[in-house]
Design a protein around this motif. Structure first.
Motif, PDB file in Angstrom:
ATOM      1  N   LYS A  39     -16.509   8.889  -4.092  1.00 50.08           N
ATOM      2  CA  LYS A  39     -17.502   8.924  -3.020  1.00 50.08           C
ATOM      3  C   LYS A  39     -18.895   8.691  -3.582  1.00 50.08           C
ATOM      4  O   LYS A  39     -19.705   7.948  -2.998  1.00 50.08           O
ATOM      5  N   PHE A  40     -19.170   9.297  -4.730  1.00 50.36           N
ATOM      6  CA  PHE A  40     -20.465   9.112  -5.384  1.00 50.36           C
ATOM      7  C   PHE A  40     -20.588   7.705  -5.969  1.00 50.36           C
ATOM      8  O   PHE A  40     -21.628   7.053  -5.858  1.00 50.36           O
ATOM      9  N   LEU A  41     -19.495   7.213  -6.575  1.00 48.32           N
ATOM     10  CA  LEU A  41     -19.522   5.919  -7.245  1.00 48.32           C
ATOM     11  C   LEU A  41     -19.736   4.764  -6.268  1.00 48.32           C
ATOM     12  O   LEU A  41     -20.484   3.822  -6.560  1.00 48.32           O
ATOM     13  N   THR A 109      10.439  15.330  -7.294  1.00 47.24           N
ATOM     14  CA  THR A 109       9.690  14.085  -7.499  1.00 47.24           C
ATOM     15  C   THR A 109       9.198  13.532  -6.168  1.00 47.24           C
ATOM     16  O   THR A 109       8.027  13.161  -6.027  1.00 47.24           O
ATOM     17  N   GLY A 110      10.096  13.486  -5.182  1.00 48.79           N
ATOM     18  CA  GLY A 110       9.699  13.021  -3.857  1.00 48.79           C
ATOM     19  C   GLY A 110       8.655  13.916  -3.230  1.00 48.79           C
ATOM     20  O   GLY A 110       7.706  13.436  -2.592  1.00 48.79           O
ATOM     21  N   LEU A 111       8.806  15.237  -3.429  1.00 46.01           N
ATOM     22  CA  LEU A 111       7.844  16.190  -2.873  1.00 46.01           C
ATOM     23  C   LEU A 111       6.458  15.984  -3.465  1.00 46.01           C
ATOM     24  O   LEU A 111       5.454  15.953  -2.740  1.00 46.01           O
ATOM     25  N   PHE A 112       6.386  15.810  -4.774  1.00 49.61           N
ATOM     26  CA  PHE A 112       5.091  15.627  -5.439  1.00 49.61           C
ATOM     27  C   PHE A 112       4.420  14.329  -4.994  1.00 49.61           C
ATOM     28  O   PHE A 112       3.203  14.284  -4.810  1.00 49.61           O
ATOM     29  N   VAL A 113       5.205  13.265  -4.834  1.00 47.41           N
ATOM     30  CA  VAL A 113       4.634  11.993  -4.389  1.00 47.41           C
ATOM     31  C   VAL A 113       4.117  12.116  -2.954  1.00 47.41           C
ATOM     32  O   VAL A 113       3.017  11.632  -2.632  1.00 47.41           O
ATOM     33  N   LEU A 114       4.883  12.773  -2.094  1.00 53.00           N
ATOM     34  CA  LEU A 114       4.441  12.969  -0.705  1.00 53.00           C
ATOM     35  C   LEU A 114       3.198  13.850  -0.637  1.00 53.00           C
ATOM     36  O   LEU A 114       2.288  13.592   0.158  1.00 53.00           O
ATOM     37  N   LEU A 115       3.144  14.889  -1.478  1.00 49.66           N
ATOM     38  CA  LEU A 115       1.957  15.747  -1.523  1.00 49.66           C
ATOM     39  C   LEU A 115       0.736  14.956  -1.980  1.00 49.66           C
ATOM     40  O   LEU A 115      -0.361  15.125  -1.438  1.00 49.66           O
ATOM     41  N   GLN A 116       0.935  14.092  -2.976  1.00 55.48           N
ATOM     42  CA  GLN A 116      -0.165  13.255  -3.463  1.00 55.48           C
ATOM     43  C   GLN A 116      -0.651  12.320  -2.365  1.00 55.48           C
ATOM     44  O   GLN A 116      -1.863  12.162  -2.152  1.00 55.48           O
ATOM     45  N   LEU A 117       0.279  11.690  -1.646  1.00 54.21           N
ATOM     46  CA  LEU A 117      -0.101  10.786  -0.556  1.00 54.21           C
ATOM     47  C   LEU A 117      -0.798  11.548   0.566  1.00 54.21           C
ATOM     48  O   LEU A 117      -1.795  11.073   1.124  1.00 54.21           O
ATOM     49  N   LEU A 118      -0.295  12.738   0.877  1.00 53.69           N
ATOM     50  CA  LEU A 118      -0.896  13.559   1.933  1.00 53.69           C
ATOM     51  C   LEU A 118      -2.323  13.960   1.576  1.00 53.69           C
ATOM     52  O   LEU A 118      -3.239  13.845   2.402  1.00 53.69           O
ATOM     53  N   MET A 119      -2.522  14.411   0.335  1.00 52.02           N
ATOM     54  CA  MET A 119      -3.867  14.805  -0.093  1.00 52.02           C
ATOM     55  C   MET A 119      -4.816  13.609  -0.106  1.00 52.02           C
ATOM     56  O   MET A 119      -5.988  13.736   0.260  1.00 52.02           O
ATOM     57  N   SER A 120      -4.301  12.448  -0.508  1.00 49.37           N
ATOM     58  CA  SER A 120      -5.126  11.239  -0.510  1.00 49.37           C
ATOM     59  C   SER A 120      -5.541  10.863   0.904  1.00 49.37           C
ATOM     60  O   SER A 120      -6.685  10.468   1.141  1.00 49.37           O
ATOM     61  N   CYS A 121      -4.606  10.986   1.851  1.00 48.52           N
ATOM     62  CA  CYS A 121      -4.920  10.676   3.250  1.00 48.52           C
ATOM     63  C   CYS A 121      -5.944  11.651   3.819  1.00 48.52           C
ATOM     64  O   CYS A 121      -6.882  11.243   4.520  1.00 48.52           O
ATOM     65  N   ILE A 122      -5.785  12.933   3.528  1.00 45.48           N
ATOM     66  CA  ILE A 122      -6.719  13.945   4.037  1.00 45.48           C
ATOM     67  C   ILE A 122      -8.121  13.710   3.476  1.00 45.48           C
ATOM     68  O   ILE A 122      -9.118  13.688   4.218  1.00 45.48           O
ATOM     69  N   LEU A 123      -8.221  13.521   2.164  1.00 45.39           N
ATOM     70  CA  LEU A 123      -9.523  13.296   1.537  1.00 45.39           C
ATOM     71  C   LEU A 123     -10.108  11.946   1.958  1.00 45.39           C
ATOM     72  O   LEU A 123     -11.321  11.810   2.126  1.00 45.39           O
ATOM     73  N   GLY A 124      -9.229  10.953   2.139  1.00 43.12           N
ATOM     74  CA  GLY A 124      -9.693   9.658   2.619  1.00 43.12           C
ATOM     75  C   GLY A 124     -10.272   9.746   4.018  1.00 43.12           C
ATOM     76  O   GLY A 124     -11.281   9.109   4.325  1.00 43.12           O
ATOM     77  N   LEU A 125      -9.636  10.546   4.860  1.00 43.51           N
ATOM     78  CA  LEU A 125     -10.138  10.732   6.224  1.00 43.51           C
ATOM     79  C   LEU A 125     -11.459  11.489   6.228  1.00 43.51           C
ATOM     80  O   LEU A 125     -12.344  11.221   7.054  1.00 43.51           O
ATOM     81  N   ILE A 126     -11.593  12.436   5.314  1.00 44.51           N
ATOM     82  CA  ILE A 126     -12.835  13.214   5.239  1.00 44.51           C
ATOM     83  C   ILE A 126     -14.018  12.309   4.886  1.00 44.51           C
ATOM     84  O   ILE A 126     -15.097  12.409   5.487  1.00 44.51           O
TER      85      ILE A 126
END
Length: 253
Positions: A39-41, A109-126
């Motif tokens: 966001k800063f970059l 493995t699937g759980l961690f990837v989904l969590l990563q995608l979910l966090m990316s979507c949440i932060l991306g939306l923010i």
């Protein structure tokens, strides 16, 4: 004893250990720091939500390390602690126990990837909610990055899992896949640079399927079916020896 009961047992053992929660906590912290940095970059630029999803997929290398740690420890730790004898005294085949542990590896493995995608979507939306509907090729590249890296993670975690059962050493089962993770791409690139065509038969020349959709494969003559078959054959051979070792070798605890 049903697979459901075995899977439930493995799930409980996994999430009772503080390490899994430490890894999840690290995922959250890394994602927050990563999003603030970008966001800063890219402040004042046309950096979009889908740009962020695309670059956030590079964090999967960290998630892969976490999954390798879990995979390389899930069987060997039972031998190191002596708890494997409690599993083997139950009226259940060893192959069934091994399969339940591997399914747990796939699950985490699937759980961690989904969590990563979910966090990316949440932060991306923010930070970039106004560009959510700026749909172009970046959508496919971003989501494709997650899908194809997930496939690579499955391969690496499978190797760590098999080494865990074969060697019964957590240190070796974790260290070797991590070493391969960081060196295999350099070796494959060198083979390609010197036009060593036999390199296309190596497992790690085939684990990245993304070039078939967004680029070109490294070696001439490679195709998507070729790479899928290559991965499948390598894993079948590896799992054959793993199953043979786990079911036939004597247990000394």
């Amino acid at each position: 004893m049903s697979y459901l009961h075995l899977l439930k047992n493995e799930h409980m053992k996994l999430f009772k250990r503080p390490r899994i929660w430490v890894l999840i906590g690290l995922m959250v912290i890394i994602n927050i720091v990563f999003s603030l940095f970008f966001k800063f970059l890219f402040k004042g630029t046309d950096f979009t939500f889908w740009d962020y999803i695309q670059v956030s997929s590079y964090l999967l290398i960290v998630i892969q390390l976490m999954c390798i740690i879990v995979s390389g420890d899930i069987v060997s730790s039972e031998f190191e602690k002596g708890t494997i004898k409690f599993l083997f005294t139950r009226p259940v085949k060893r192959a069934k126990i091994l399969l339940s542990k591997y399914l747990t590896v796939l699950y985490i493995t699937g759980l961690f990837v989904l969590l990563q995608l979910l966090m990316s979507c949440i932060l991306g939306l923010i930070f970039y909610s106004g560009t959510l509907f700026d749909l172009d090729q970046k959508v496919l590249v971003g989501l494709g990055g997650y899908l194809f890296q997930f496939i690579e993670m499955i391969v690496m975690c499978s190797i760590a899992f098999c080494l865990s059962a074969l060697t019964r050493s957590s240190v070796f089962s974790i260290a070797l896949p991590i070493f391969l993770l960081f060196t295999s791409s350099a070796v494959i690139t060198l083979l390609d640079h010197y036009h060593y065509e036999a390199g296309k038969y190596l497992l790690f020349a085939n684990t990245n399927l993304m070039p078939y959709f967004f680029g070109e494969p490294l070696f001439e003559g490679m195709s998507l079916p070729f790479s899928i078959c290559n991965i499948f054959i390598h894993l079948v051979i590896l799992f054959y020896f793993t199953l043979l070792s786990f079911t036939k070798r004597d247990v000394h605890v």
